[in-house]
Scaffold this motif. Structure first.
Motif, short mmCIF file in Angstrom:
data_model
loop_
_atom_site.label_atom_id
_atom_site.label_comp_id
_atom_site.label_asym_id
_atom_site.label_seq_id
_atom_site.Cartn_x
_atom_site.Cartn_y
_atom_site.Cartn_z
N ILE A 59 32.47 15.33 55.17
CA ILE A 59 31.06 15.75 55.28
C ILE A 59 30.51 16.25 53.94
O ILE A 59 29.47 16.87 53.87
CB ILE A 59 30.86 16.84 56.36
N GLN A 63 34.94 18.94 52.48
CA GLN A 63 35.13 19.46 53.85
C GLN A 63 35.07 18.32 54.87
O GLN A 63 34.71 17.20 54.52
CB GLN A 63 34.06 20.51 54.16
N ILE A 65 34.41 17.07 59.24
CA ILE A 65 34.03 17.31 60.64
C ILE A 65 35.30 16.99 61.43
O ILE A 65 35.95 15.96 61.20
CB ILE A 65 32.83 16.43 61.08
N SER A 66 35.71 17.88 62.34
CA SER A 66 36.97 17.69 63.06
C SER A 66 36.93 16.47 63.98
O SER A 66 35.87 16.04 64.42
CB SER A 66 37.28 18.93 63.91
N ILE A 89 33.58 30.62 62.62
CA ILE A 89 33.75 30.71 61.17
C ILE A 89 33.98 29.30 60.66
O ILE A 89 34.95 28.64 61.06
CB ILE A 89 34.97 31.59 60.78
N GLN A 96 30.69 21.39 65.94
CA GLN A 96 31.37 22.33 66.85
C GLN A 96 30.39 23.38 67.39
O GLN A 96 30.41 23.71 68.58
CB GLN A 96 32.54 22.99 66.13
N GLU A 111 29.03 29.96 57.33
CA GLU A 111 29.54 28.97 56.38
C GLU A 111 29.48 29.56 54.97
O GLU A 111 28.50 30.16 54.59
CB GLU A 111 28.68 27.69 56.47
N ARG A 112 30.56 29.34 54.19
CA ARG A 112 30.56 29.94 52.85
C ARG A 112 29.94 29.05 51.76
O ARG A 112 29.50 29.56 50.75
CB ARG A 112 31.99 30.34 52.43
N LEU A 210 40.74 28.01 55.01
CA LEU A 210 39.83 29.13 55.20
C LEU A 210 39.94 29.98 53.93
O LEU A 210 41.01 30.56 53.66
CB LEU A 210 40.24 29.93 56.44
N1 SAH Z 1 33.24 23.36 62.52
C1 SAH Z 1 33.04 22.38 61.49
C2 SAH Z 1 34.32 22.12 60.70
C3 SAH Z 1 34.04 22.23 59.26
S1 SAH Z 1 35.42 22.21 58.17
C4 SAH Z 1 32.42 21.12 62.04
O1 SAH Z 1 32.27 21.01 63.27
O2 SAH Z 1 32.04 20.26 61.25
C5 SAH Z 1 35.62 23.95 57.84
C6 SAH Z 1 34.46 24.65 57.19
O3 SAH Z 1 34.86 26.00 56.97
C7 SAH Z 1 34.04 24.11 55.83
O4 SAH Z 1 32.68 23.77 55.84
C8 SAH Z 1 34.33 25.28 54.87
O5 SAH Z 1 33.43 25.37 53.80
C9 SAH Z 1 34.22 26.46 55.82
N2 SAH Z 1 34.87 27.70 55.37
C10 SAH Z 1 36.06 27.85 54.72
N3 SAH Z 1 36.32 29.16 54.50
C11 SAH Z 1 35.26 29.86 55.01
C12 SAH Z 1 34.94 31.26 55.09
N4 SAH Z 1 35.73 32.20 54.60
N5 SAH Z 1 33.78 31.61 55.69
C13 SAH Z 1 32.94 30.67 56.19
N6 SAH Z 1 33.19 29.34 56.14
C14 SAH Z 1 34.33 28.93 55.57
#
Ligand code: SAH
Length: 219
Positions: A59, A63, A65-66, A89, A96, A111-112, A210
């Motif tokens: 994406i 990163q 998308i699961s 998180i 999701q 999201e960071r 993470l």
């Molecule tokens: N739930 C998402 C999966 C995204 S992948 C979906 O459905 O697409 C994981 C995401 O976690 C990435 O976008 C990454 O930037 C974010 N991430 C990683 N560490 C983080 C943190 N400490 N706080 C917030 N987001 C974080």
């Protein structure tokens, strides 16, 4: 209904039947949400055609998308209902969060990465997901002002369960989090009750890192 819409509707039906139900997901609310959320709109146009495949997709910003099944499995393990307030998180693509938003009262998602945060915030507005609240920050500290949460879902892999997340879980609350090294993790379900927290492993998984104060310090 136009041709595109009905094509993707059919693909979602197939996805739920072959990837989700066939592997034992039985929660009707989860199945209904997976049938209704337009997953192809949560990936770039170039990948739309692959959106309903049995795999994760990139994406941007390194990163992903699961995979649909893992989204279903984690959502079912949260055991959420219509009154619940849920913290996520790792907003990423927003898929999701959108699945959860169809089931629960409100989703708080952090999201960071700023560019991903902006893109997904806009998508939630366009698709009218009014019960999703977003924040751009390090989510390993949780979201204290909005706590406690009935459920917490972490969609990135962590070396440990961040302590602030355990603290921000309501009594009776459930958390799902991938815990392990950077290559492979165990999907852990945490349940908080009067006696403390209990952990169950749901099996192996593989997530991006993470990154934050209470998890991996660097990418
Ligand atoms: N739930 C998402 C999966 C995204 S992948 C979906 O459905 O697409 C994981 C995401 O976690 C990435 O976008 C990454 O930037 C974010 N991430 C990683 N560490 C983080 C943190 N400490 N706080 C917030 N987001 C974080």
């Amino acid at each position: 209904m136009d041709k595109e819409t009905s094509k993707y509707l059919r693909r979602r039906e197939e996805m739920v039947k072959r990837q989700i139900e066939a592997r034992g997901i039985r929660d009707e609310r989860v199945l209904a949400a997976m049938r209704s959320v337009p997953r192809h709109l949560f990936v770039s146009e170039a990948l739309e055609d692959q959106a309903y495949g049995d795999f994760p997709l990139p994406i941007g910003d390194g990163q992903t998308i699961s995979q649909p099944y893992i989204v279903a499995e984690m959502t079912q393990a949260l055991r959420v209902g219509e009154k619940d307030r849920v913290l996520e998180i790792g907003t990423g693509s927003g898929y999701q969060a959108a699945i959860l938003a169809r089931i629960v009262y409100r989703v708080y998602t952090i999201e960071r990465i700023h560019s991903l945060y902006i893109k997904t915030r806009r998508l939630f507005d366009t698709l009218k997901y009014h019960n999703i609240v977003t924040l751009c920050a390090d989510g390993t500290g949780g979201w204290k002002e909005q706590s406690p949460f009935d459920a917490i879902i972490v969609t990135a892999g962590s070396p440990v369960i961040p302590q602030p997340l355990i603290e921000q879980l309501a009594p009776g609350g459930r958390m799902v989090i991938p815990v392990g090294d950077q290559h492979i993790q165990d999907l852990i379900q945490v349940v908080k009750d009067d006696h403390g927290v209990h952990q169950v492993s749901l099996g192996g998984c593989r997530f991006v890192k993470l990154v934050g104060e209470h998890a991996w310090k660097k990418e």
